[in-house]
Design a protein around this motif. Structure first.
Motif, PDB file in Angstrom:
ATOM      1  N   CYS A   1       0.565  -1.398   0.013  1.00  0.00           N
ATOM      2  CA  CYS A   1       0.086   0.027   0.151  1.00  0.00           C
ATOM      3  C   CYS A   1       1.149   1.364  -0.088  1.00  0.00           C
ATOM      4  N   LEU A   2       2.043   1.137   0.870  1.00  0.00           N
ATOM      5  CA  LEU A   2       2.858   2.306   0.780  1.00  0.00           C
ATOM      6  C   LEU A   2       3.523   2.547  -0.496  1.00  0.00           C
ATOM      7  N   ILE A   3       3.969   1.453  -1.104  1.00  0.00           N
ATOM      8  CA  ILE A   3       4.719   1.677  -2.194  1.00  0.00           C
ATOM      9  C   ILE A   3       3.604   2.381  -3.330  1.00  0.00           C
ATOM     10  N   VAL A   4       2.450   1.817  -3.453  1.00  0.00           N
ATOM     11  CA  VAL A   4       1.466   2.287  -4.337  1.00  0.00           C
ATOM     12  C   VAL A   4       1.251   3.684  -4.390  1.00  0.00           C
ATOM     13  N   VAL A   5       1.063   4.051  -3.072  1.00  0.00           N
ATOM     14  CA  VAL A   5       0.682   5.313  -2.659  1.00  0.00           C
ATOM     15  C   VAL A   5       1.998   6.256  -3.076  1.00  0.00           C
ATOM     16  N   ALA A   6       3.041   5.944  -2.630  1.00  0.00           N
ATOM     17  CA  ALA A   6       4.278   6.762  -3.035  1.00  0.00           C
ATOM     18  C   ALA A   6       4.495   6.644  -4.556  1.00  0.00           C
TER      19      ALA A   6
ATOM     20  N   PHE B   1       2.071   6.406  -6.901  1.00  0.00           N
ATOM     21  CA  PHE B   1       1.124   7.322  -7.290  1.00  0.00           C
ATOM     22  C   PHE B   1       1.537   8.759  -7.251  1.00  0.00           C
ATOM     23  N   ILE B   2       1.945   9.133  -6.040  1.00  0.00           N
ATOM     24  CA  ILE B   2       2.561  10.462  -5.699  1.00  0.00           C
ATOM     25  C   ILE B   2       3.606  10.741  -6.752  1.00  0.00           C
ATOM     26  N   THR B   3       4.500  10.043  -6.848  1.00  0.00           N
ATOM     27  CA  THR B   3       5.638  10.356  -7.669  1.00  0.00           C
ATOM     28  C   THR B   3       5.192  10.183  -9.234  1.00  0.00           C
ATOM     29  N   GLY B   4       4.341   9.785  -9.561  1.00  0.00           N
ATOM     30  CA  GLY B   4       3.950   9.582 -11.076  1.00  0.00           C
ATOM     31  C   GLY B   4       3.217  10.945 -11.261  1.00  0.00           C
ATOM     32  N   ILE B   5       2.265  11.198 -10.274  1.00  0.00           N
ATOM     33  CA  ILE B   5       1.627  12.729 -10.542  1.00  0.00           C
ATOM     34  C   ILE B   5       2.888  13.705 -10.675  1.00  0.00           C
ATOM     35  N   ILE B   6       3.756  13.893  -9.767  1.00  0.00           N
ATOM     36  CA  ILE B   6       4.832  14.704  -9.908  1.00  0.00           C
ATOM     37  C   ILE B   6       5.526  14.701 -11.240  1.00  0.00           C
TER      38      ILE B   6
END
Length: 399
Positions: free
Chosen positions: A34-39, A41-46
């Motif tokens: 879950c932490l990897i997915v969230v990270a 996703f955030i990295t992808g947006i950036i």
């Protein structure tokens, strides 16, 4: 005291439960994922935001013209109607060179890195270097526009929205036929914004490929052509004139000896027009003009036809003669490649290049004669192109 102990025990149990829960490896893996997915996703947006920003920054005209190598292209653009016109509508570099759809847009940006490399390497940073590469650069852009059916042109210009009555007669005719001939904007509108490159090197390259084949006839060759209109003789010594054979006309090889080739011309003669030999009955594809000696030696078979539309009678005829090998080639493909290059480089500047089967053999004769004065074709080049077009015309499919 009892209450305090109970609370302690319960707290201990809760703490132990949490410890146990975290000690469960499957649950730890779940949290990690879950932490990897969230990270991610955030990295992808950036990353996507940075990517989008960089794409948009490179879309403005200031960026496009910041390289020294784009200086000449920018000056040409400023002199065009895409930069300044009566309506005040300006198309910038990206309007013509960068697609709006996401996929083609990204591919165009990736391909543009080639321009950055050219800037770094200094391959087109001087007028001389740019002139040397102009044709190659233009061909690359033309090919991309043809492949996309001039997609970027059509984002501003639509045939169905044009007021045909306000166009010149030539433009009206070209725009009307474009959809039926699968023609696209760039077919006619080359050199609209940037200077038209010299197309001569295309024909020069085709001739360089053909040149080694001229003057020799390989063993086993069955057909030869003369590069230019050339005299032929009734004897190997070249004493008795037979007439002249036009450039490009196919001739069968009979014999080769001492720099001379004995060839056979097989064509048609029109009744009462005995000085000329044609390639086909009823078609003005001139093969050869004949001397009196050749007219006496020519063999006319009984195979004749009378054409219903003209009433003319034509007979098959065969004539043999000798020609110097100096201007002959047995490589038909390379000869037609050269003739086609002459045709395309001279007849695609003002309008879309017609296909060879767009007209019949007789029509091509008139079409070329009407336009040849507007080209840079020399006399013998024009004769070769005429033979090429007529032998590949709509009613000459068998050739």
């Amino acid at each position: 005291m009892h209450n305090q102990n109970s609370s302690f025990v319960r707290g201990n149990k809760y703490g132990q439960s949490i410890v146990v829960w975290f000690q469960n490896k499957s649950k730890v893996r779940f949290i990690t994922v879950c932490l990897i997915v969230v990270a991610s996703f955030i990295t992808g947006i950036i990353f996507f935001g940075i990517f989008q920003l960089s794409m948009k920054v490179t879309d403005n005209i200031a960026f496009c013209t910041s390289c020294h190598s784009m200086g000449i292209a920018y000056q040409e653009y400023q002199a065009s109607k895409h930069y300044q016109n009566t309506s005040g509508v300006r198309a910038i570099c990206t309007d013509c060179h960068v697609p709006s759809e996401w996929g083609p847009y990204v591919l165009a940006k990736v391909e543009a890195t080639r321009d950055l490399l050219a800037e770094v390497r200094g391959t087109i940073d001087t007028p001389e270097k740019f002139a040397a590469k102009r044709l190659e650069l233009a061909q690359r852009v033309w090919a991309r526009m043809e492949a996309s059916d001039s997609r970027e042109c059509r984002s501003c210009h639509a045939l169905e929205s044009m007021i045909a009555a306000d166009q010149t007669k030539e433009a009206q005719a070209q725009h009307a036929r474009a959809p039926t001939k699968n023609e696209t904007c760039i077919d006619c509108h080359k050199g609209l914004v940037h200077a038209m490159p010299d197309l001569g090197p295309l024909a020069q390259a085709a001739f360089a490929d053909l040149e080694p084949t001229i003057g020799s006839i390989p063993a086993g060759a069955t057909t030869v052509h003369s590069l230019v209109t050339q005299p032929f003789f009734m004897d190997a010594g070249g004493e008795t004139k037979g007439g002249q054979v036009l450039a490009g006309i196919p001739m069968a090889v009979v014999q080769v000896a001492d720099g001379m080739a004995k060839v056979r011309l097989a064509g048609w003669r029109q009744e009462d027009v005995e000085r000329v030999l044609y390639a086909e009955a009823g078609k003005r594809i001139l093969m050869a003009s004949l001397s009196s000696e050749a007219r006496e030696a020519i063999e006319t078979s009984g195979d004749s036809v009378t054409l219903e539309d003209t009433g003319q009678t034509w007979s098959r005829a065969v004539l043999e003669g000798w020609m110097p090998m100096a201007s002959l080639t047995a490589d038909t493909d390379k000869l037609w490649n050269y003739a086609g290059a002459l045709f395309s480089t001279n007849c695609s500047l003002c309008h879309a290049l017609p296909h060879t089967n767009e007209f019949d053999a007789n029509q091509w004769m008139g079409q070329l004669q009407a336009m040849v004065s507007s080209t840079s074709l020399e006399k013998e080049e024009a004769r070769l192109v005429q033979t090429y077009l007529q032998l590949h015309a709509a009613d000459m499919a068998e050739h």
